[in-house]
Design a protein around this motif. Sequence first.
Motif, PDB file in Angstrom:
ATOM      1  N   ASN A 241       0.856  -1.185   0.000  1.00 28.04           N
ATOM      2  CA  ASN A 241       0.000   0.000   0.000  1.00 28.04           C
ATOM      3  C   ASN A 241       0.889   1.232   0.000  1.00 28.04           C
ATOM      4  OD1 ASN A 241      -2.629  -1.263   0.164  1.00 28.04           O
ATOM      5  ND2 ASN A 241      -2.058  -1.875   2.241  1.00 28.04           N
TER       6      ASN A 241
ATOM      7  N   PRO B 198       0.903   5.125   0.414  1.00 29.76           N
ATOM      8  CA  PRO B 198       0.108   6.288   0.824  1.00 29.76           C
ATOM      9  C   PRO B 198       0.719   7.598   0.305  1.00 29.76           C
ATOM     10  CG  PRO B 198       1.471   5.533   2.642  1.00 29.76           C
ATOM     11  CD  PRO B 198       1.796   4.649   1.474  1.00 29.76           C
TER      12      PRO B 198
ATOM     13  N   TYR C   7      -3.212  14.091  -0.463  1.00 29.96           N
ATOM     14  CA  TYR C   7      -4.372  14.432  -1.295  1.00 29.96           C
ATOM     15  C   TYR C   7      -4.016  15.424  -2.394  1.00 29.96           C
ATOM     16  CZ  TYR C   7      -8.118  12.030   1.196  1.00 29.96           C
ATOM     17  OH  TYR C   7      -8.952  11.068   1.712  1.00 29.96           O
TER      18      TYR C   7
ATOM     19  N   ALA D 177      -2.698  11.911  -8.286  1.00 26.50           N
ATOM     20  CA  ALA D 177      -2.898  10.476  -8.126  1.00 26.50           C
ATOM     21  C   ALA D 177      -2.748   9.729  -9.449  1.00 26.50           C
ATOM     22  CB  ALA D 177      -4.272  10.208  -7.522  1.00 26.50           C
TER      23      ALA D 177
ATOM     24  N   ILE E 227      -6.384   3.746  -6.685  1.00 25.62           N
ATOM     25  CA  ILE E 227      -6.737   4.243  -5.357  1.00 25.62           C
ATOM     26  C   ILE E 227      -7.655   3.232  -4.670  1.00 25.62           C
ATOM     27  CG2 ILE E 227      -7.867   6.092  -4.079  1.00 25.62           C
ATOM     28  CD1 ILE E 227      -7.190   7.963  -6.410  1.00 25.62           C
ATOM     29  N   THR E 228      -7.215   2.750  -3.535  1.00 22.57           N
ATOM     30  CA  THR E 228      -7.985   1.721  -2.826  1.00 22.57           C
ATOM     31  C   THR E 228      -8.496   2.170  -1.464  1.00 22.57           C
ATOM     32  OG1 THR E 228      -5.916   0.826  -1.919  1.00 22.57           O
ATOM     33  CG2 THR E 228      -6.769  -0.188  -3.955  1.00 22.57           C
ATOM     34  N   ASP E 229      -8.099   3.385  -1.029  1.00 20.79           N
ATOM     35  CA  ASP E 229      -8.576   3.837   0.281  1.00 20.79           C
ATOM     36  C   ASP E 229      -8.460   5.351   0.379  1.00 20.79           C
ATOM     37  OD1 ASP E 229      -9.625   3.701   2.778  1.00 20.79           O
ATOM     38  OD2 ASP E 229      -7.875   2.792   3.737  1.00 20.79           O
ATOM     39  N   PHE E 230      -9.411   5.961   1.126  1.00 20.40           N
ATOM     40  CA  PHE E 230      -9.375   7.373   1.475  1.00 20.40           C
ATOM     41  C   PHE E 230      -9.251   7.472   2.990  1.00 20.40           C
ATOM     42  CE2 PHE E 230     -11.826   7.377  -2.501  1.00 20.40           C
ATOM     43  CZ  PHE E 230     -11.119   8.321  -3.240  1.00 20.40           C
TER      44      PHE E 230
ATOM     45  N   ILE F  71      -4.416   9.505   0.445  1.00 17.88           N
ATOM     46  CA  ILE F  71      -5.008   8.382  -0.278  1.00 17.88           C
ATOM     47  C   ILE F  71      -4.002   7.241  -0.375  1.00 17.88           C
ATOM     48  CG2 ILE F  71      -6.563   9.844  -1.628  1.00 17.88           C
ATOM     49  CD1 ILE F  71      -4.580   9.695  -3.927  1.00 17.88           C
TER      50      ILE F  71
END
Length: 276
Positions: free
Chosen positions: A186, A188, A191, A195, A224-227, A232
């Motif tokens: 993952n 990170p 924002y 992206a 993008i798999t998570d906020f 992100i």
Amino acid sequence: MFDKLKLHLMNEAGGLNTLGRVALAALYLVIAIVVIKVIGIIIARLARKKYDKLRAIDAKRVKTVLSVMKSFVTIIIIFTWFLSALRIFGVNTSAIITTAGIGGIAISFGAKSLVEDIISGIFLMLEDSFVIGDDITVAGKTGIVERISLRTTTIRDYNGELHVVPNGEIRVVTNRNKNIQRALINVPIAYDADAKKAVDLLTEALKPVNDDHAVIEDVSVWGITDFASSGIVITCAAKTIPGEQWRVERVMRSVALGVLNENNIRVLDKSIVIDK
């Protein structure tokens, strides 16, 4: 000298006295130990002849089977010696076995858990849940399997500590050396970062990882798999051969960090990004 020895070990009726019986039982024990050692050497020599001709996974399975065979033979020989020792001291072992059975004898000695461990060990072998060299988690312990016997499984964890787990306590087995594994990272980012550019950069930069011998399905950048409150998360994954997933993950992280830093895309602390 023989007459003196006979005088110490035999009674007036010509039979063995207590000391003689102890000496004979000890002699039988020494013979039993020698037989176990010889059988161990024979098994080891037979194993060496087979290992070089087999694939790694088959060789590990052979090693596991031979280890259990040696344990089983050891138990049989020691049990035979135990019965012989009882006979030496005048105990009617035939009557004991006939009336109670071998299982009853074990339980009568308070060895119910021992019987359970042995039975569990046999089922572990039949089900092929793991072999020596596998990375597993059982009974709350995680590490590499170093030895499997009929009674216990020995695991060395990543700190070097050795754990001996009774087979009867093994209920659930997590084996990280079975079938296909997944290397997943993952990444990170903030924002305010681009992206789409980050996804494109990772997709291109991680392509060389596909040439790694351990990667059996190319790296995939999921996007993008998570906020989270701070940023992100972009997830990347690849399928690998068992046991190599962590090394491939380290390579992927190194590549991802390098390409994002080169393009001024800030990588965040994951513990800050992911809300729990």
